[in-house]
Every structure is written in C-alpha cells, then in structure tokens.
Design an enzyme around this catalytic site. Structure first.
Site, PDB file in Angstrom:
ATOM      1  N   GLU A 180     -32.021  30.497  -6.614  1.00 13.24           N
ATOM      2  CA  GLU A 180     -31.963  29.037  -6.699  1.00 13.24           C
ATOM      3  C   GLU A 180     -30.595  28.527  -7.150  1.00 13.24           C
ATOM      4  OE1 GLU A 180     -35.330  27.664  -8.946  1.00 13.24           O
ATOM      5  OE2 GLU A 180     -36.766  28.773  -7.719  1.00 13.24           O
ATOM      6  N   GLU A 288     -42.104  34.126  -1.843  1.00  6.29           N
ATOM      7  CA  GLU A 288     -43.086  33.423  -2.671  1.00  6.29           C
ATOM      8  C   GLU A 288     -43.924  32.531  -1.761  1.00  6.29           C
ATOM      9  OE1 GLU A 288     -41.346  31.428  -6.028  1.00  6.29           O
ATOM     10  OE2 GLU A 288     -39.764  32.938  -6.287  1.00  6.29           O
TER      11      GLU A 288
END
Length: 392
Positions: A180, A288
């Site tokens: 991220e 994910e």
C-alpha cells in the site's frame, strides 16, 4: 486482532428481488361430486451431491494456481474447524498480521519470530506454502524505523529485512515487500506516509534490494488495493514502470480485491490485464479476496455513516438472492483468474465467515463474504467455483 482500515473499499448498488404474485378466480353452477383423488406420485430419489461438495479447493485448482487463505497461527494450530478446513483446502497460507514489523520487531534490535515460525511449521507439515505479508507497511511500522538521517533509516530497514527475509529464505515463496505505497489521491503518486515524509520514495528501492539479497529465491511483490479502479491502478502502474526502468528487483503485483457482490467482474479482471499489457512478464497474485454481502456508499467507509443495515446474526437472515449474486461473482472471477496465465496465486482473506475482518469494518455487523459459513460448511460460492455443473 488487527485489521486493514480500507476506507477505500467500494460497494455498488444491490440488485432488487422482484416480488411474486398469484391470481385466482372461480364461479359457475354447482359442480358434480368430485372424482376420487389419484394416489400421490412416488417422489423421485434425491439427486447425487454436486462434485464440488466433496472436492477440495487445492484439488480443484492444483493445476491452475496456489489457493490460499489468510490465517492467524493459533487459528490453524489449536485444533478445531479452522484447522481442519485449512489442512483440507489450502495450498498456501498468509499470516494475517503476525509477520508484520510491529509484531516481529516492536523495538529496535528485538525480534519475536514464534508465531511466524509456527505458521511455517504448520504449512510444511501439510505440504503447503507460505506467502510473506508484509516486510514494509506504513500502518505497522514501529516509530523507530523512520527516525534519524536517511542513512540511519536505510540501515534500520535493510537490517530488519535481512533478519526477517533471511530467516525464512527458501521457505517463503513470495513476499509482499512493500504494501500500500500508492496514494489514494489523484494529486499524488506515492502515499504521503511517514516513510515518504522521511526519505521520499527511496525506501521502496531499499526494501526490494534488501529482500533480494536476503532471499534470492523468493518472488518479490508490490501489493495494493483498489486496483480494479482505473485511477488507483494508473498510479500503481506509474510506480511499477519506474521500478522496472531502473532495474529494481520486482517479480510481481499483488491485488487486494475486497469487493461487493454488485461489481462487474470485468472491471476486476481489467486490473490483471493492464499489468499483463506492460509486457514485463510480471506474476500476479490475488492476495486478499472476499465479497461482502453489503453494498455501501463511500461515506460508510470514510466515516461509518449511511452503511447498510445488517441482515442479521444468522446466515439464514441473508436473502437467497444475495448468496446467488455472490456465488456468480466468485465463479466469474475464478474463471477469469484461470484464463490468465500470469495469475499464480489466489488467496481468500480468511477461512470462515465468522472470523472475517468485515464483521467489524466499516461498522460492526455480521457479514458473510467467504466460501465457508460460520459453521465451516461450504456455501453456494464454494460450489460455484469447484463444480462447473452447479446451478446457481
């Protein structure tokens, strides 16, 4: 338990169910005495269970890609439903949070490898692999990392990655080296976090170079969310191109697909296709994956307002059409993943609905986003991806 605060999850409008109506009429003269009713027909024997109901995920996808789940070590080593499901169905495991820096090294120079070591042992005992998550994530970076001169910060980062990736060298098939790092804002390419404020974007280079030195056999990934949206994906591709152009060791791209059942699967698969279009031969992992049963507006994730009211605390409280839409989306996505050779790993973010992070985020309500229900029984979504003949 720690959860990723993804206030950038996106959930589209739910499809409505059409109400059914019935009509009746009658009239006329007095009828004759009714004839005797025929004997009720003998019911046919029940159909055999679909093949997917007995197949395991790792059997079905053995020739396609690794099929994984995010877990906590105690969840899969203490016996019980989760351990049984983990052993039966998954060929890859991701530590939900116990391989992050704030767990492994909360203070400089100290290391706690016990949970991560136990997960490695569990995976090896079951012939499964471990996916490392994550060497660097701004949300789990202890403060000491970003204090000091650029040289000090680089030394601390390289030392940490050398210790961690070096310890598991040969035992972890892929690392999310940086997690991220791409901005959510269209005005910035890189996330303006503590790492960037301290040293600019150089920390990304340092992390990848240190990871390659510590474990030359592991595949090195950049991992991010919202890649199904063109704006975020474009900024990610800018970062990827820069890394490749400068020879930084990057092997793959991870996609965090936290989805609503209402999203167009082609929009999701476009994220895979645009990375393939770079022509760099990068592997791609779905790192994910879950599909919420709710459709919430952006302000729900930004501030917890206008979130859809929970269906209830029992799986049966969710309308059948919701599970059908969820199952169809899972099927469409897995069909798309199988059709793309660059996809070499797909991981669910959890095993059972009852332990999904979405039960607590963005608000507290029961959610049912995974393939197994709270009791560990396979849902229609499981059957949809394991049995091509299953009718949704």
């Amino acid at each position: 338990m720690q959860y990723t605060a993804r206030d950038r999850l996106r959930f589209l409008a739910a499809l409505g169910a059409l109400p059914l109506s019935a009509c009746a009429g009658g009239g006329g003269s007095t009828p004759a005495a009714p004839a005797p009713l025929p004997a009720p027909p003998v019911p046919p024997p029940p159909p055999p269970p679909p093949t997917g109901s007995t197949a395991t995920l790792k059997q079905v996808f053995a020739t396609e890609f690794e099929i994984g789940a995010a877990v906590q070590t105690a969840q899969v080593t203490g016996g019980g439903v989760d351990q049984s499901l983990a052993e039966a169905h998954f060929s890859s495991f991701t530590s939900e949070f116990e391989m992050k820096a704030d767990i492994i090294s909360p203070t400089q120079g100290t290391y706690n490898f016990d949970p991560a070591d136990a997960l490695r042992t569990f995976a090896q005992a079951n012939g499964a692999k471990v996916r490392g998550h994550a060497l660097l994530w701004y949300r789990t970076t202890p403060g000491y990392f970003t204090v000091g001169t650029a040289s000090d910060i680089r030394d601390k980062l390289e030392t940490y990655i050398g210790e961690v990736a070096g310890r598991y060298a040969g035992d972890i098939y892929a690392w999310d080296v940086v997690n991220e790092v791409v901005s959510d804002s269209g005005t910035d390419t890189y996330r303006q976090d503590d790492w960037f404020q301290a040293v600019g974007q150089d920390y990304i280079d340092w992390a990848f170079t240190a990871a390659r030195a510590a474990d030359p056999s592991a595949k090195l990934f950049i991992n991010d969310y919202s890649t199904e949206f063109a704006g975020k994906r474009g900024r990610l591709i800018t970062v990827i191109r820069d890394l490749l152009d400068r020879g930084i060791p990057l092997d793959g791209v991870g996609h965090q697909f936290h989805l609503s059942r209402g999203i167009d699967p082609n929009q999701v698969l476009a994220a895979i296709d645009e990375i393939d279009a770079l022509g760099a031969g990068l592997e791609q992992h779905v790192t994910e994956l879950d599909i919420s049963v709710y459709n919430d507006p952006p302000e729900c994730f930004a501030s917890g307002v206008n979130c859809q009211t929970g269906y209830g605390t029992a799986p049966s409280d969710v309308p059948d059409r919701v599970y059908q839409e969820q199952a169809q989306l899972y099927r469409d996505l897995f069909d798309g993943f199988k059709a793309r050779d660059s996809v070499t790993s797909v991981s669910l973010w959890g095993i059972r609905d009852s332990q999904s992070w979405l039960n607590n985020y963005p608000v507290s309500r029961s959610n049912y986003p995974l393939l197994f229900d709270p009791d560990g029984d396979p849902k229609s979504a499981f059957l949809a991806i394991t049995d091509p003949d299953y009718v949704i």
